[in-house]
Enzyme design. Structure first.
Site, short mmCIF file in Angstrom:
data_model
loop_
_atom_site.label_atom_id
_atom_site.label_comp_id
_atom_site.label_asym_id
_atom_site.label_seq_id
_atom_site.Cartn_x
_atom_site.Cartn_y
_atom_site.Cartn_z
CB CYS A 8 -86.27 2.10 -79.44
SG CYS A 8 -85.37 0.82 -80.34
CG ASN A 11 -85.63 -1.06 -85.57
OD1 ASN A 11 -85.58 -1.43 -86.73
ND2 ASN A 11 -86.64 -1.38 -84.78
CB CYS A 13 -82.92 -3.20 -77.41
SG CYS A 13 -81.16 -3.60 -77.42
NE ARG A 14 -85.26 1.43 -75.77
CZ ARG A 14 -85.09 2.74 -75.61
NH1 ARG A 14 -85.68 3.35 -74.61
NH2 ARG A 14 -84.34 3.43 -76.44
CB SER A 15 -88.65 -0.24 -81.61
OG SER A 15 -87.43 -0.34 -82.29
CG ASP A 125 -81.51 1.32 -74.88
OD1 ASP A 125 -81.49 0.08 -75.11
OD2 ASP A 125 -81.11 2.17 -75.69
#
Length: 156
Positions: A8, A11, A13-15, A125
């Protein structure tokens, strides 16, 4: 060993959420000696920082551990080292493709490519939306399908 990299922007939140969820699924399937997962960001703002509090909280509520996870930036060698490079959105996919060779570009997919029935193509995000539960739901479904895909493709 099959290597999967989730990517993401920052690095945090999402990934890292996808990495933790996917690792949990891999362990539950007894495949931790066959599949390795990591995450990275295309940006450098959060190198060395733990996952965002919202990510940690939603994962903790699901019984998924984030201990020891810290942000890092994607490196050129990651594109050669990993077998599956999973971007969270079109922008990060585009950034990855900019410095990928032709062979490496074939490894890059978006997580929601594995959910063709979804109206969304990008994982939103939560750093901006604040909706970590929505992101968890998408990540969980996408990771489940990704694991099914890898198991079938790699005969696991």
């Amino acid at each position: 060993m099959i290597r999967v990299l989730f990517v993401c922007l920052g690095n945090i939140c999402r990934s890292p959420m996808a990495e933790a969820v996917f690792r949990n699924m891999v362990a539950n399937a007894g495949l931790e000696n066959k599949i390795f997962a990591d995450s990275a960001g295309t940006g450098s703002w959060h190198i060395g920082k733990p996952p965002h509090e919202g990510t940690r909280n939603v994962l903790k509520s699901k019984g998924i551990d984030t201990a020891g996870m810290t942000g890092r930036q994607v490196k050129k060698q990651d594109l050669a080292h990993f077998d599956y490079i999973i971007a969270m959105d079109a922008s990060n996919e585009e950034n990855l493709r900019r410095f990928a060779s032709e062979n490496e570009a074939g490894k890059i997919r978006r997580l929601l490519d594995f959910l063709p029935e979804s109206d969304l193509r990008d994982v939103p995000d939560p750093y901006y939306t604040g909706n970590f539960e929505e992101v968890y739901d998408l990540v969980e479904k996408g990771c489940r399908r990704l694991l099914e895909y890898i198991r079938e493709r790699e005969n696991l």
